[in-house]
Design a protein around this motif. Structure first.
Motif, PDB file in Angstrom:
ATOM      1  N   TYR A 506       0.830  -1.206   0.000  1.00  0.00           N
ATOM      2  CA  TYR A 506       0.000   0.000   0.000  1.00  0.00           C
ATOM      3  C   TYR A 506       0.862   1.252   0.000  1.00  0.00           C
ATOM      4  CZ  TYR A 506      -3.741   3.227   0.960  1.00  0.00           C
ATOM      5  OH  TYR A 506      -4.618   4.261   0.862  1.00  0.00           O
ATOM      6  N   ASP A 507       1.993   1.213   0.741  1.00  0.00           N
ATOM      7  CA  ASP A 507       2.907   2.358   0.730  1.00  0.00           C
ATOM      8  C   ASP A 507       3.336   2.686  -0.689  1.00  0.00           C
ATOM      9  OD1 ASP A 507       2.698   2.185   3.461  1.00  0.00           O
ATOM     10  OD2 ASP A 507       4.678   1.298   3.758  1.00  0.00           O
ATOM     11  N   VAL A 508       3.693   1.648  -1.437  1.00  0.00           N
ATOM     12  CA  VAL A 508       4.139   1.845  -2.819  1.00  0.00           C
ATOM     13  C   VAL A 508       3.003   2.385  -3.680  1.00  0.00           C
ATOM     14  CG1 VAL A 508       4.979   0.662  -4.885  1.00  0.00           C
ATOM     15  CG2 VAL A 508       5.952   0.096  -2.645  1.00  0.00           C
ATOM     16  N   LEU A 509       1.801   1.834  -3.505  1.00  0.00           N
ATOM     17  CA  LEU A 509       0.668   2.260  -4.325  1.00  0.00           C
ATOM     18  C   LEU A 509       0.327   3.728  -4.102  1.00  0.00           C
ATOM     19  CD1 LEU A 509      -1.617  -0.876  -3.944  1.00  0.00           C
ATOM     20  CD2 LEU A 509      -0.701  -0.006  -6.091  1.00  0.00           C
ATOM     21  N   PHE A 510       0.225   4.145  -2.820  1.00  0.00           N
ATOM     22  CA  PHE A 510      -0.129   5.545  -2.589  1.00  0.00           C
ATOM     23  C   PHE A 510       1.009   6.469  -2.995  1.00  0.00           C
ATOM     24  CE2 PHE A 510      -0.253   9.477  -0.191  1.00  0.00           C
ATOM     25  CZ  PHE A 510      -1.510   9.948  -0.577  1.00  0.00           C
ATOM     26  N   ALA A 522      11.504   7.313  -8.606  1.00  0.00           N
ATOM     27  CA  ALA A 522      11.431   6.702  -7.286  1.00  0.00           C
ATOM     28  C   ALA A 522      12.395   5.531  -7.177  1.00  0.00           C
ATOM     29  CB  ALA A 522      10.010   6.226  -6.992  1.00  0.00           C
ATOM     30  N   THR A 523      12.956   5.385  -5.985  1.00  0.00           N
ATOM     31  CA  THR A 523      13.712   4.194  -5.612  1.00  0.00           C
ATOM     32  C   THR A 523      12.983   3.519  -4.467  1.00  0.00           C
ATOM     33  OG1 THR A 523      15.841   5.117  -6.262  1.00  0.00           O
ATOM     34  CG2 THR A 523      15.880   3.311  -4.682  1.00  0.00           C
ATOM     35  N   VAL A 524      12.712   2.227  -4.609  1.00  0.00           N
ATOM     36  CA  VAL A 524      12.067   1.461  -3.548  1.00  0.00           C
ATOM     37  C   VAL A 524      13.160   0.694  -2.812  1.00  0.00           C
ATOM     38  CG1 VAL A 524      10.280  -0.200  -2.944  1.00  0.00           C
ATOM     39  CG2 VAL A 524      10.012   1.222  -4.978  1.00  0.00           C
ATOM     40  N   GLY A 540      12.058 -10.865  -0.512  1.00  0.00           N
ATOM     41  CA  GLY A 540      12.252  -9.429  -0.664  1.00  0.00           C
ATOM     42  C   GLY A 540      12.463  -9.025  -2.111  1.00  0.00           C
ATOM     43  N   ARG A 541      13.214  -9.829  -2.853  1.00  0.00           N
ATOM     44  CA  ARG A 541      13.446  -9.523  -4.278  1.00  0.00           C
ATOM     45  C   ARG A 541      12.132  -9.596  -5.061  1.00  0.00           C
ATOM     46  NH1 ARG A 541      17.743 -13.372  -3.340  1.00  0.00           N
ATOM     47  NH2 ARG A 541      19.679 -12.247  -2.835  1.00  0.00           N
ATOM     48  N   ARG A 542      11.314 -10.610  -4.739  1.00  0.00           N
ATOM     49  CA  ARG A 542      10.028 -10.713  -5.445  1.00  0.00           C
ATOM     50  C   ARG A 542       9.146  -9.507  -5.138  1.00  0.00           C
ATOM     51  NH1 ARG A 542      10.243 -16.213  -3.811  1.00  0.00           N
ATOM     52  NH2 ARG A 542       8.644 -15.837  -2.219  1.00  0.00           N
ATOM     53  N   PHE A 543       9.141  -9.081  -3.874  1.00  0.00           N
ATOM     54  CA  PHE A 543       8.366  -7.903  -3.506  1.00  0.00           C
ATOM     55  C   PHE A 543       8.844  -6.677  -4.284  1.00  0.00           C
ATOM     56  CE2 PHE A 543       8.125  -3.981  -1.074  1.00  0.00           C
ATOM     57  CZ  PHE A 543       6.778  -3.900  -0.787  1.00  0.00           C
ATOM     58  N   LEU A 544      10.134  -6.474  -4.348  1.00  0.00           N
ATOM     59  CA  LEU A 544      10.673  -5.303  -5.044  1.00  0.00           C
ATOM     60  C   LEU A 544      10.385  -5.373  -6.538  1.00  0.00           C
ATOM     61  CD1 LEU A 544      14.056  -4.820  -3.170  1.00  0.00           C
ATOM     62  CD2 LEU A 544      12.000  -3.410  -2.987  1.00  0.00           C
ATOM     63  N   ALA A 545      10.410  -6.579  -7.107  1.00  0.00           N
ATOM     64  CA  ALA A 545      10.060  -6.706  -8.527  1.00  0.00           C
ATOM     65  C   ALA A 545       8.610  -6.294  -8.759  1.00  0.00           C
ATOM     66  CB  ALA A 545      10.297  -8.144  -8.995  1.00  0.00           C
ATOM     67  N   GLY A 546       7.709  -6.696  -7.840  1.00  0.00           N
ATOM     68  CA  GLY A 546       6.317  -6.271  -7.950  1.00  0.00           C
ATOM     69  C   GLY A 546       6.168  -4.779  -7.781  1.00  0.00           C
ATOM     70  N   ALA A 547       6.935  -4.191  -6.861  1.00  0.00           N
ATOM     71  CA  ALA A 547       6.885  -2.743  -6.661  1.00  0.00           C
ATOM     72  C   ALA A 547       7.330  -2.010  -7.918  1.00  0.00           C
ATOM     73  CB  ALA A 547       7.763  -2.347  -5.479  1.00  0.00           C
ATOM     74  N   ALA A 548       8.355  -2.527  -8.561  1.00  0.00           N
ATOM     75  CA  ALA A 548       8.841  -1.894  -9.787  1.00  0.00           C
ATOM     76  C   ALA A 548       7.789  -1.943 -10.886  1.00  0.00           C
ATOM     77  CB  ALA A 548      10.127  -2.584 -10.249  1.00  0.00           C
ATOM     78  N   ARG A 549       7.119  -3.071 -11.036  1.00  0.00           N
ATOM     79  CA  ARG A 549       6.072  -3.175 -12.059  1.00  0.00           C
ATOM     80  C   ARG A 549       4.914  -2.232 -11.746  1.00  0.00           C
ATOM     81  NH1 ARG A 549       7.386  -8.704 -11.666  1.00  0.00           N
ATOM     82  NH2 ARG A 549       5.627  -9.076 -10.249  1.00  0.00           N
ATOM     83  N   THR A 550       4.538  -2.142 -10.473  1.00  0.00           N
ATOM     84  CA  THR A 550       3.439  -1.256 -10.075  1.00  0.00           C
ATOM     85  C   THR A 550       3.753   0.195 -10.411  1.00  0.00           C
ATOM     86  OG1 THR A 550       2.702  -2.732  -8.314  1.00  0.00           O
ATOM     87  CG2 THR A 550       2.124  -0.408  -8.102  1.00  0.00           C
ATOM     88  N   LEU A 551       4.954   0.656 -10.073  1.00  0.00           N
ATOM     89  CA  LEU A 551       5.333   2.039 -10.361  1.00  0.00           C
ATOM     90  C   LEU A 551       5.452   2.275 -11.858  1.00  0.00           C
ATOM     91  CD1 LEU A 551       7.957   2.646  -7.530  1.00  0.00           C
ATOM     92  CD2 LEU A 551       5.630   3.537  -7.658  1.00  0.00           C
ATOM     93  N   SER A 552       5.968   1.291 -12.562  1.00  0.00           N
ATOM     94  CA  SER A 552       6.107   1.439 -14.014  1.00  0.00           C
ATOM     95  C   SER A 552       4.745   1.610 -14.680  1.00  0.00           C
ATOM     96  CB  SER A 552       6.832   0.222 -14.589  1.00  0.00           C
ATOM     97  OG  SER A 552       6.930   0.307 -15.989  1.00  0.00           O
ATOM     98  N   LEU A 553       3.753   0.828 -14.234  1.00  0.00           N
ATOM     99  CA  LEU A 553       2.415   0.947 -14.807  1.00  0.00           C
ATOM    100  C   LEU A 553       1.783   2.295 -14.489  1.00  0.00           C
ATOM    101  CD1 LEU A 553       1.032  -2.635 -14.126  1.00  0.00           C
ATOM    102  CD2 LEU A 553       1.608  -1.651 -16.336  1.00  0.00           C
ATOM    103  N   LEU A 554       2.200   2.911 -13.370  1.00  0.00           N
ATOM    104  CA  LEU A 554       1.718   4.247 -13.030  1.00  0.00           C
ATOM    105  C   LEU A 554       2.485   5.334 -13.768  1.00  0.00           C
ATOM    106  CD1 LEU A 554       1.222   3.840  -9.164  1.00  0.00           C
ATOM    107  CD2 LEU A 554      -0.574   4.181 -10.871  1.00  0.00           C
TER     108      LEU A 554
END
Length: 658
Positions: A506-510, A522-524, A540-554
């Motif tokens: 949620y932190d990444v999304l908002f 942004a750097t996560v 942790g790597r999988r989480f960061l990969a998901g965070a990167a995709r989420t930000l990229s789509l935004l």
């Protein structure tokens, strides 16, 4: 009007369960008050009945102000969910009870009792005790008892909630017939949408103590005006797109819409709604007679009686943010829900893994609410710096901005706010001014109750930053941006320091939703303790990969960083090496007394970071659950004797609200 509610308010401590509710119910109308559990609808009913005192507002029944009138003199009948029958009294005695306490003559009581027994279909059961009746029969007795004294208003508080589906359906038809025959003005409270649709002449939808929309059921379903109503009343496909003079756009696709939202000669962000029954699913693009969303993969296909429910995965659409159905964190697709008849399902069978072409028959456009900011100032240069940052970010995000001034001399503060508004200019979507002579905590609690805000902006205090941040976060469930002084330019490089878990998502999304408007990169960052296992690091790597995709789509330029070591040290090292001009951290969930503690590394960061804006995000874990519109460890939460910050607990750790 039979019932008039005039700006009703009811608070328990700082928690407002009914917030400025106004409503008119017509003579003879069956009005359904709909909303999730805890939305305040039952409290409204009890206030009308006189069972609960109101804090502010008025209640009028058939033109008479009954705000201070006792329950017995209001002429109201009340039916509770759990019947509330007198267990030691027979059916007949229960029905006669309201007449007996009004000292109605025995002959009149018997006549009225017999009429009601016939009306509710219980003739011959008048000598039985409640435990000798079925649940449906007990609820009929409760209804007859509520009608015995011929009330001018009937109130029903989820009366069928404890019954099974078949009995509920029968009792709905039964209630509708009786209400129509008697012509008694009725308010029916429920959280069941099907129940509301079937019963209501009109309905109102509540959430968090506010009455959001009122109207006929079909109008609210087909043409809602708010995101909550769109997603609460039935299943919905809801995405953020654009309204232009030529139509509603989802990425490159132009869709038909009902004309309720106009672009005013230019483009504007809107929420595009289409229901599952508005989705066409075909075996080829040529078979579609409607605008084409694309080729989809069937994610789920299930039997549901007369219809088939299908969930489809579509490639992401440029500049389109899905709201409902919510997509998994880091997903590189959007989800669309469709329904079709069993005849259509037999003609073109589909199962999970199949492909199909998807079109949209009809859409409805809602004005996109955008972000809402509250900037707090005490008239100091530090407060002015927070307001200036709010204006700069608000201009880029086209957010609604409220300036809240705290000063015992309200005329002086209002003049100061006018100067700040002139300095900000006309960039934000709207700029409102409010002032108060009261202290910060009291004023902020009152203001954020009056109107919800996405983000509160406040000066970063020179002393006591941790305690001040805790007070600001505890007033309501908003995010907090602490602004340094003197004013800084709009951030262009943002560090998002998060734990690899549900709340971190949620932190990444908002953060992504906010900084996409700033044109910032942004750097996560997630930090793991030195002793972390390889499995932990891989999570942790999988989480960061998901965070990167989420930000990229935004549309946010992104990179990720996984570090090992002491949490605070690694965050400071990344800040010094990366040249960042804003940091994002997560706030812990409140404890049982609704307190938030930022002690530990977060508090240390607040003391150290005198020249950077600090965004503290409050997560709503429910917003990440499937089939709900958008919100395990968190920064600074106490776990046992230790105090941890983002990244210092296992990625799969979960926390629950107490």
């Amino acid at each position: 009007m039979a019932i008039v509610l005039d700006h009703l308010n009811k608070c328990f401590g700082s928690h407002c369960v009914v917030n400025n509710v106004s409503l008119e119910v017509r003579d003879g109308e069956l009005f359904v008050l709909l909303g999730p559990s805890g939305s305040g609808k039952s409290t409204v009913l009890r206030m009308i009945a006189g069972l609960l005192e109101i804090d502010a507002g008025r209640i009028l029944l058939h033109g008479s102000d009954v705000t201070g009138v006792s329950p017995q003199r209001r002429g109201v009948g009340f039916v509770f969910q759990h019947y509330a029958l007198f267990r030691h009294l027979t059916v007949a005695a229960n029905i006669e009870f309201a007449l007996r306490i009004r000292k109605t003559p025995a002959a009149e009581r018997r006549r009225r009792r017999d009429e009601l027994l016939e009306l509710v279909g219980l003739v011959g059961l008048e000598k039985r005790l409640p435990h000798q009746l079925s649940g449906g029969q007990q609820q009929r007795v409760a209804l007859a008892r509520a009608l015995a004294h011929q009330p001018s208003v009937l109130l029903l508080d989820e009366p069928f909630g404890a019954l099974d589906a078949k009995i509920r359906a029968e009792l709905r038809r039964f209630l509708r017939r009786i209400q129509s025959e008697l012509g008694v003005t009725t308010i029916f409270v429920t959280h069941d949408q099907e129940e509301g649709f079937e019963l209501a002449d009109r309905m109102g939808v509540m959430n968090y103590g506010r009455l959001l929309e009122v109207g006929p059921p079909m109008e609210l379903y087909l043409r809602p005006q708010t995101e909550f109503v769109a997603t609460f009343l039935g299943r919905a496909n809801l995405m953020v797109g654009e309204c232009t003079p030529s139509g509603v756009k989802l990425g490159p696709v132009v869709l038909p819409f009902d004309g309720q939202v106009t672009a005013g000669g230019g483009e504007r962000r809107v929420q595009v709604l289409f229901r599952p029954e508005d989705v066409a699913v075909k075996d080829s693009p040529d078979a579609l007679r409607w605008p084409l969303l694309g080729r989809a993969l069937v994610d789920e296909a299930g039997f549901s009686g007369s219809i088939q429910k299908i969930r489809l995965r579509l490639p992401p659409l440029q500049r389109v943010r899905p709201i409902s159905p919510a997509v998994p964190f880091g997903a590189d697709y959007i989800l669309v829900e469709a329904t079709r008849s069993q005849h259509q399902a037999r003609q073109f069978p589909l199962a999970a893994g199949d492909q199909a072409w998807v079109g949209v028959r009809r859409t409805h456009a809602l004005l996109h609410p955008g972000l809402s900011f509250l900037a707090v100032t005490d008239g100091s240069p530090e407060g002015a710096a927070a307001v200036e940052l709010a204006g700069s970010i608000g201009r880029l995000a086209h957010a609604r901005l409220t300036l809240l001034g705290l000063d015992p001399d309200e005329p002086r503060m209002h003049a100061h706010l006018e100067q700040l508004r002139e300095r900000i200019g006309g960039g934000p979507a709207a700029v409102d001014l409010r002032s108060s002579p009261d202290d910060l905590s009291e004023t902020l609690a009152r203001e954020t109750t009056r109107q919800p805000y996405d983000l509160v902006l406040h000066a970063l205090p020179a002393e006591g930053a941790t305690a001040a941040a805790e007070r600001l976060l505890e007033s309501q469930e908003h995010h907090l941006l602490l602004a340094p002084s003197p004013p800084r330019p709009v951030p262009q490089r943002v560090l998002i320091s998060v734990a690899a878990g549900e709340a971190g998502k949620y932190d990444v999304l908002f953060a992504g939703r906010l900084i996409r408007h700033l044109g910032a990169a942004a750097t996560v960052l997630s930090v793991a303790p030195e002793e972390s296992s390889e499995q932990w690091l891989e999570q942790g790597r999988r989480f960061l990969a998901g965070a990167a995709r989420t930000l990229s789509l935004l549309g946010v330029p992104e990179r990720t960083q996984l570090r090992r070591g002491r949490i605070g040290d690694e965050i400071r090292r990344e800040l010094s090496e990366g040249g960042y001009d804003m940091i994002v951290v997560g706030a812990p969930l409140p404890d049982r007394s609704r307190r938030i503690s930022l002690e530990g590394v977060v508090g240390g960061l607040l003391a150290d970071l005198r020249d950077l804006p600090v965004l503290i995000v409050r997560a709503d874990l429910g917003a990440l659950e499937p089939d709900r519109p958008p919100a395990g460890a968190r920064a600074g939460e106490n776990t046992g004797a230790s105090k941890t910050l983002a990244g210092s607990v296992p990625p799969d750790a979960r926390r629950r609200k107490p």
